[in-house]
Scaffold this motif. Structure first.
Motif, PDB file in Angstrom:
ATOM      1  N   THR A  16       0.646   4.376  -3.247  1.00  0.00           N
ATOM      2  CA  THR A  16       0.980   5.699  -2.253  1.00  0.00           C
ATOM      3  C   THR A  16       1.670   6.350  -2.883  1.00  0.00           C
ATOM      4  OG1 THR A  16      -0.493   4.888  -0.151  1.00  0.00           O
ATOM      5  CG2 THR A  16       0.673   7.525  -1.031  1.00  0.00           C
TER       6      THR A  16
ATOM      7  N   ARG B   7       0.628  -1.066  -0.073  1.00  0.00           N
ATOM      8  CA  ARG B   7      -0.090   0.661   0.142  1.00  0.00           C
ATOM      9  C   ARG B   7       1.131   1.503   0.156  1.00  0.00           C
ATOM     10  NH1 ARG B   7      -2.133   1.124   5.267  1.00  0.00           N
ATOM     11  NH2 ARG B   7      -0.390   1.879   5.850  1.00  0.00           N
ATOM     12  N   GLN B   8       2.228   1.527   0.562  1.00  0.00           N
ATOM     13  CA  GLN B   8       3.042   2.306   1.337  1.00  0.00           C
ATOM     14  C   GLN B   8       3.617   2.416   0.168  1.00  0.00           C
ATOM     15  OE1 GLN B   8       1.049   3.333   3.704  1.00  0.00           O
ATOM     16  NE2 GLN B   8       2.694   4.183   4.706  1.00  0.00           N
TER      17      GLN B   8
ATOM     18  N   ASP C 224       1.372   6.814  -6.553  1.00  0.00           N
ATOM     19  CA  ASP C 224       0.481   7.544  -7.112  1.00  0.00           C
ATOM     20  C   ASP C 224       0.538   8.884  -7.074  1.00  0.00           C
ATOM     21  OD1 ASP C 224      -1.279   5.324  -7.776  1.00  0.00           O
ATOM     22  OD2 ASP C 224      -1.595   5.047  -5.767  1.00  0.00           O
TER      23      ASP C 224
ATOM     24  N   GLN D  26      -0.358  13.494  -0.539  1.00  0.00           N
ATOM     25  CA  GLN D  26      -1.396  14.279  -2.269  1.00  0.00           C
ATOM     26  C   GLN D  26      -1.401  15.483  -1.976  1.00  0.00           C
ATOM     27  OE1 GLN D  26      -3.271  13.155  -4.477  1.00  0.00           O
ATOM     28  NE2 GLN D  26      -3.747  10.540  -3.208  1.00  0.00           N
TER      29      GLN D  26
END
Length: 408
Positions: free
Chosen positions: A40, A36-37, A43, A242
């Motif tokens: 991230t 997951r990291q 992304d 983000q």
């Protein structure tokens, strides 16, 4: 499910059952968190030519390194021994960057001859590199941007008094050495520190690096390090990835335009990738009622998880054996013959002898900083990935403690 839920199940595997099977203390890593990291980061920096380099000093278990390689993550190593482990995990020298801090030049020469690219962190090292290799090998420079940021003073690495990197105030001297020996500088690197939750310090140091880049025509890489903050407590403030990714990406792309060509953007997370994947399971040995405190003693100590005593770090603690017990105030302490606190004045579900406690955020700088102090054995490690739990390091034995001794 939150990282802080009092639930003993990870990917369908019961942690209490693992503790019974492999004994305590026990490090357990959740591979899905690492996956997951990594995603991230990909992304949030999707608008750049991103390379992720895992700062593997955080966790050098070969199973973790192999998972990083499977995910297409490179490594940053700080010692020749870390590189040897990287090779065992299947990495080539081209996938690994070498960022020593004051290491012996003999070690550095061996690493460079093995194919590693050096991040030079001092003028004497840069001069030695020039005398030894000239333009025959690429070299990166670790800059010190003179920016103070990070969770606390012990993990800040970019301020003016830090031992790390070459101060940007010495740029004239850097350039003199580079020109004298015709060194090919292919990358600029900096690492601000750890646990930085705001975008501003990252942008500030990025500007320092971008400004310095104008002096080096052969750059291929800008490496902005790591330091992204993870969650240690419920509702803890973390880096807005983000926002950070968008701001850094936009500014990096602007820089590439002004530089005249696109470069690779590298980030070098350690804790961000593995901290939340790790849980240290311990067993309560004694609950000692004292007029001043109630002490919950466990079968581990600063020899297995030194961060609370070294950094004053917070690790969330769950009582997996009694998740619905009444809340009571405890000092959770280790079995080392020193002041050995994991937590002070912590409200926890009632702890009884034999209860299994879980220390969260134990995947980074846990086992990798462990020791045999008090002649205690270091614990076993288990990796859970794809719903399967594998023992990836056995518990040490007395034979391990004496294996390197020659005095008998």
């Amino acid at each position: 499910m939150s990282n802080f839920d009092n639930n003993p199940v990870v990917q369908g595997i019961d942690l209490i059952a693992l503790a019974a099977q492999f004994g305590t203390p026990l490090y357990v890593y959740d591979g899905s968190v690492i996956r997951r990291q990594v995603q991230t980061l990909r992304d949030v920096f999707s608008g750049t030519d991103l390379r992720i380099k895992f700062a593997c000093k955080a966790n050098t278990n070969l199973a973790i390194l192999r998972l990083m390689r499977e995910l297409g993550v490179g490594l940053d190593v700080v010692s020749l021994q870390e590189f040897k482990l990287a090779e065992m995990a299947g990495f080539t020298a081209g996938e690994v960057t070498y960022t020593p801090s004051g290491a012996d030049f003999a070690e550095i020469a061996e690493a460079i001859e093995a194919g590693l690219t050096l991040n030079a962190d001092s003028i004497p090292l840069l001069r030695w590199f020039g005398e030894r290799f000239g333009s025959s090998k690429p070299c990166m420079i670790r800059l010190k941007p003179n920016v103070a940021a990070g969770g606390n003073a012990k993990i800040m690495t970019a301020h003016a008094e830090s031992k790390f990197g070459i101060s940007v105030l010495l740029m004239d001297e850097i350039l003199e050495v580079v020109r004298q020996y015709d060194i090919k500088i292919t990358g600029l690197h900096q690492h601000t520190g750890s646990d930085i939750k705001d975008a501003e310090p990252f942008l500030q140091v990025a500007e320092v690096v971008f400004n310095a880049a104008a002096n080096f025509p052969d750059l291929e890489v800008i490496d902005l390090g790591g330091g992204f903050k993870v969650s240690y407590r419920p509702d803890d403030a973390v880096t807005d990835m983000q926002l950070l990714g968008r701001k850094i990406s936009d500014r990096f792309n602007e820089f590439c335009q002004s530089y005249g060509r696109k470069l690779n953007l590298w980030v070098e997370p350690g804790k961000f990738l593995v901290s939340e994947c790790g849980t240290l399971l311990v067993k309560t040995t004694v609950v000692k009622e004292d007029p001043a405190k109630t002490f919950a003693h466990v079968d581990s100590g600063l020899n297995h998880l030194i961060r609370p005593m070294m950094y004053g770090s917070y690790h969330h603690i769950l009582n997996l054996s009694n998740p619905a017990g009444d809340l009571k105030l405890y000092n959770v302490v280790g079995y080392i013959c020193e002041t050995d606190n994991f937590a002070e004045d912590r409200m926890l579900n009632e702890i009884r002898p034999g209860d299994v406690l879980a220390f969260k955020n134990a995947g980074a700088y846990g086992f990798s900083m462990s020791s045999n102090y008090n002649s205690r054995f270091r614990p076993a490690e288990v990796l859970i990935d794809g719903g399967v739990a594998r023992l990836v390091r056995r518990r040490e034995t007395l034979e391990d403690l004496v294996a390197t001794q020659t005095g008998f």
